[in-house]
Design a protein around this motif. Sequence first.
Motif, PDB file in Angstrom:
ATOM      1  N   ALA A   1      39.277  56.183  36.991  1.00  0.00           N
ATOM      2  CA  ALA A   1      37.872  56.132  37.390  1.00  0.00           C
ATOM      3  C   ALA A   1      37.730  55.723  38.856  1.00  0.00           C
ATOM      4  O   ALA A   1      36.614  55.614  39.363  1.00  0.00           O
ATOM      5  CB  ALA A   1      37.112  55.161  36.502  1.00  0.00           C
ATOM      6  N   GLY A   2      38.861  55.464  39.532  1.00  0.00           N
ATOM      7  CA  GLY A   2      38.819  55.136  40.951  1.00  0.00           C
ATOM      8  C   GLY A   2      38.693  53.649  41.243  1.00  0.00           C
ATOM      9  O   GLY A   2      38.296  53.275  42.338  1.00  0.00           O
ATOM     10  N   HIS A   3      39.010  52.784  40.285  1.00  0.00           N
ATOM     11  CA  HIS A   3      38.911  51.343  40.481  1.00  0.00           C
ATOM     12  C   HIS A   3      40.303  50.722  40.570  1.00  0.00           C
ATOM     13  O   HIS A   3      41.285  51.309  40.126  1.00  0.00           O
ATOM     14  CB  HIS A   3      38.131  50.699  39.334  1.00  0.00           C
ATOM     15  CG  HIS A   3      36.737  51.219  39.208  1.00  0.00           C
ATOM     16  ND1 HIS A   3      35.759  50.936  40.124  1.00  0.00           N
ATOM     17  CD2 HIS A   3      36.167  52.024  38.287  1.00  0.00           C
ATOM     18  CE1 HIS A   3      34.646  51.529  39.757  1.00  0.00           C
ATOM     19  NE2 HIS A   3      34.864  52.210  38.641  1.00  0.00           N
ATOM     20  N   GLY A   4      40.383  49.498  41.126  1.00  0.00           N
ATOM     21  CA  GLY A   4      41.645  48.784  41.220  1.00  0.00           C
ATOM     22  C   GLY A   4      42.229  48.942  42.600  1.00  0.00           C
ATOM     23  O   GLY A   4      41.719  49.731  43.409  1.00  0.00           O
ATOM     24  N   PRO A   5      43.235  48.289  42.968  1.00  0.00           N
ATOM     25  CA  PRO A   5      43.888  47.204  42.230  1.00  0.00           C
ATOM     26  C   PRO A   5      43.058  45.917  42.294  1.00  0.00           C
ATOM     27  O   PRO A   5      42.207  45.747  43.163  1.00  0.00           O
ATOM     28  CB  PRO A   5      45.209  47.010  42.982  1.00  0.00           C
ATOM     29  CG  PRO A   5      44.920  47.440  44.381  1.00  0.00           C
ATOM     30  CD  PRO A   5      43.894  48.539  44.262  1.00  0.00           C
ATOM     31  N   TYR A   6      43.358  44.998  41.352  1.00  0.00           N
ATOM     32  CA  TYR A   6      42.662  43.729  41.271  1.00  0.00           C
ATOM     33  C   TYR A   6      43.666  42.612  41.517  1.00  0.00           C
ATOM     34  O   TYR A   6      44.760  42.617  40.967  1.00  0.00           O
ATOM     35  CB  TYR A   6      42.009  43.556  39.903  1.00  0.00           C
ATOM     36  CG  TYR A   6      41.056  44.685  39.565  1.00  0.00           C
ATOM     37  CD1 TYR A   6      39.902  44.885  40.310  1.00  0.00           C
ATOM     38  CD2 TYR A   6      41.310  45.543  38.501  1.00  0.00           C
ATOM     39  CE1 TYR A   6      39.031  45.914  40.005  1.00  0.00           C
ATOM     40  CE2 TYR A   6      40.448  46.571  38.188  1.00  0.00           C
ATOM     41  CZ  TYR A   6      39.301  46.754  38.943  1.00  0.00           C
ATOM     42  OH  TYR A   6      38.448  47.772  38.645  1.00  0.00           O
ATOM     43  N   TYR A   7      43.250  41.628  42.339  1.00  0.00           N
ATOM     44  CA  TYR A   7      44.142  40.538  42.727  1.00  0.00           C
ATOM     45  C   TYR A   7      43.732  39.231  42.059  1.00  0.00           C
ATOM     46  O   TYR A   7      42.539  38.926  41.974  1.00  0.00           O
ATOM     47  CB  TYR A   7      44.135  40.372  44.253  1.00  0.00           C
ATOM     48  CG  TYR A   7      44.621  41.604  44.964  1.00  0.00           C
ATOM     49  CD1 TYR A   7      45.975  41.801  45.183  1.00  0.00           C
ATOM     50  CD2 TYR A   7      43.737  42.584  45.394  1.00  0.00           C
ATOM     51  CE1 TYR A   7      46.436  42.949  45.824  1.00  0.00           C
ATOM     52  CE2 TYR A   7      44.185  43.725  46.035  1.00  0.00           C
ATOM     53  CZ  TYR A   7      45.542  43.900  46.246  1.00  0.00           C
ATOM     54  OH  TYR A   7      45.990  45.035  46.869  1.00  0.00           O
ATOM     55  N   ARG A   8      44.745  38.468  41.607  1.00  0.00           N
ATOM     56  CA  ARG A   8      44.505  37.168  40.976  1.00  0.00           C
ATOM     57  C   ARG A   8      43.852  36.234  41.997  1.00  0.00           C
ATOM     58  O   ARG A   8      44.277  36.136  43.128  1.00  0.00           O
ATOM     59  CB  ARG A   8      45.821  36.564  40.481  1.00  0.00           C
ATOM     60  CG  ARG A   8      45.640  35.209  39.826  1.00  0.00           C
ATOM     61  CD  ARG A   8      46.909  34.596  39.285  1.00  0.00           C
ATOM     62  NE  ARG A   8      48.039  34.801  40.158  1.00  0.00           N
ATOM     63  CZ  ARG A   8      49.265  35.122  39.736  1.00  0.00           C
ATOM     64  NH1 ARG A   8      49.510  35.268  38.471  1.00  0.00           N
ATOM     65  NH2 ARG A   8      50.247  35.279  40.601  1.00  0.00           N
ATOM     66  N   GLY A   9      42.780  35.547  41.564  1.00  0.00           N
ATOM     67  CA  GLY A   9      42.077  34.611  42.425  1.00  0.00           C
ATOM     68  C   GLY A   9      40.993  35.244  43.269  1.00  0.00           C
ATOM     69  O   GLY A   9      40.176  34.532  43.846  1.00  0.00           O
ATOM     70  N   GLU A  10      40.979  36.560  43.390  1.00  0.00           N
ATOM     71  CA  GLU A  10      39.976  37.241  44.204  1.00  0.00           C
ATOM     72  C   GLU A  10      39.019  38.065  43.342  1.00  0.00           C
ATOM     73  O   GLU A  10      37.821  38.069  43.590  1.00  0.00           O
ATOM     74  CB  GLU A  10      40.640  38.164  45.223  1.00  0.00           C
ATOM     75  CG  GLU A  10      41.455  37.443  46.258  1.00  0.00           C
ATOM     76  CD  GLU A  10      42.160  38.410  47.196  1.00  0.00           C
ATOM     77  OE1 GLU A  10      41.719  39.575  47.314  1.00  0.00           O
ATOM     78  OE2 GLU A  10      43.156  38.003  47.806  1.00  0.00           O
ATOM     79  N   ASP A  11      39.555  38.785  42.385  1.00  0.00           N
ATOM     80  CA  ASP A  11      38.755  39.705  41.584  1.00  0.00           C
ATOM     81  C   ASP A  11      38.625  39.182  40.150  1.00  0.00           C
ATOM     82  O   ASP A  11      39.627  38.880  39.502  1.00  0.00           O
ATOM     83  CB  ASP A  11      39.422  41.084  41.543  1.00  0.00           C
ATOM     84  CG  ASP A  11      39.587  41.679  42.935  1.00  0.00           C
ATOM     85  OD1 ASP A  11      38.581  41.708  43.658  1.00  0.00           O
ATOM     86  OD2 ASP A  11      40.708  42.098  43.278  1.00  0.00           O
ATOM     87  N   PRO A  12      37.383  39.103  39.627  1.00  0.00           N
ATOM     88  CA  PRO A  12      37.229  38.676  38.235  1.00  0.00           C
ATOM     89  C   PRO A  12      37.827  39.698  37.260  1.00  0.00           C
ATOM     90  O   PRO A  12      38.216  39.351  36.146  1.00  0.00           O
ATOM     91  CB  PRO A  12      35.720  38.541  38.053  1.00  0.00           C
ATOM     92  CG  PRO A  12      35.110  39.328  39.160  1.00  0.00           C
ATOM     93  CD  PRO A  12      36.094  39.338  40.273  1.00  0.00           C
ATOM     94  N   GLU A  13      37.954  40.940  37.703  1.00  0.00           N
ATOM     95  CA  GLU A  13      38.507  41.983  36.846  1.00  0.00           C
ATOM     96  C   GLU A  13      39.994  41.763  36.557  1.00  0.00           C
ATOM     97  O   GLU A  13      40.543  42.323  35.609  1.00  0.00           O
ATOM     98  CB  GLU A  13      38.327  43.367  37.493  1.00  0.00           C
ATOM     99  CG  GLU A  13      36.885  43.782  37.681  1.00  0.00           C
ATOM    100  CD  GLU A  13      36.332  43.382  39.047  1.00  0.00           C
ATOM    101  OE1 GLU A  13      36.922  42.512  39.724  1.00  0.00           O
ATOM    102  OE2 GLU A  13      35.289  43.937  39.443  1.00  0.00           O
ATOM    103  N   TYR A  14      40.665  40.953  37.377  1.00  0.00           N
ATOM    104  CA  TYR A  14      42.101  40.706  37.207  1.00  0.00           C
ATOM    105  C   TYR A  14      42.402  40.207  35.792  1.00  0.00           C
ATOM    106  O   TYR A  14      43.392  40.597  35.182  1.00  0.00           O
ATOM    107  CB  TYR A  14      42.591  39.676  38.237  1.00  0.00           C
ATOM    108  CG  TYR A  14      44.012  39.228  38.001  1.00  0.00           C
ATOM    109  CD1 TYR A  14      45.072  39.979  38.479  1.00  0.00           C
ATOM    110  CD2 TYR A  14      44.293  38.075  37.300  1.00  0.00           C
ATOM    111  CE1 TYR A  14      46.375  39.585  38.260  1.00  0.00           C
ATOM    112  CE2 TYR A  14      45.596  37.664  37.072  1.00  0.00           C
ATOM    113  CZ  TYR A  14      46.640  38.418  37.557  1.00  0.00           C
ATOM    114  OH  TYR A  14      47.929  38.034  37.331  1.00  0.00           O
ATOM    115  N   PHE A  15      41.539  39.358  35.257  1.00  0.00           N
ATOM    116  CA  PHE A  15      41.793  38.737  33.956  1.00  0.00           C
ATOM    117  C   PHE A  15      41.514  39.676  32.790  1.00  0.00           C
ATOM    118  O   PHE A  15      41.776  39.338  31.645  1.00  0.00           O
ATOM    119  CB  PHE A  15      40.976  37.445  33.837  1.00  0.00           C
ATOM    120  CG  PHE A  15      41.373  36.450  34.885  1.00  0.00           C
ATOM    121  CD1 PHE A  15      42.553  35.739  34.771  1.00  0.00           C
ATOM    122  CD2 PHE A  15      40.583  36.251  36.009  1.00  0.00           C
ATOM    123  CE1 PHE A  15      42.937  34.831  35.744  1.00  0.00           C
ATOM    124  CE2 PHE A  15      40.957  35.349  36.976  1.00  0.00           C
ATOM    125  CZ  PHE A  15      42.136  34.629  36.848  1.00  0.00           C
TER     126      PHE A  15
END
Length: 179
Positions: free
Chosen positions: A152-166
């Motif tokens: 869908a064109g999303h990511g990457p997600y980083y720990r501590g920065e993006d809530p999506e990481y979890f």
Amino acid sequence: MSRWDVLGLVAEKRARKREEEARRREEEARRKRRDLKILAGVLVVCAGVITVGALTEDDESAAPAASASAAAVSGAQPGSPAPVGVQPVVTATASISPSASAVRPSSAAPTRSATPSPKPTTTTKPMPTADDEEAAAEVDPRYATCAKAIAAGHGPYYRGEDPEYFWYRDRDKDGVVCE
């Protein structure tokens, strides 16, 4: 003394040693069972004390005190709504200290203790701002897998920065998901 007599004596000695070892193990097992029964009894008594303490707490006095202290913190009159932008948050802290007087036979009616119950504390929490709402609007939709998020064109997600990481599993534990 013949060789057979000596072998008989050695066999008897070994048999006695095995019997003594079996008795020692049996006594140790009895001791362990006794200790476990004592421990179980202590746990039951502690659970009873905690239960009795919880049942005899004065919950009725906490509610009026909470509303009065919320009004005092916000500066409003009791019964009036809180000012705009401030939400009172009531948190109560309690400690249970078991005492000998707290344990009563089950036939006795519970009585209220002379010690006062702890007063709840009130803190104010600010209302969400426009910045918070914008940040919440920027969160990507949640997908079942990283593959679907990437498609869908999303990511990457980083720990501590993006809530999506979890939301996704970091298999290589490098702090980046959906890479």
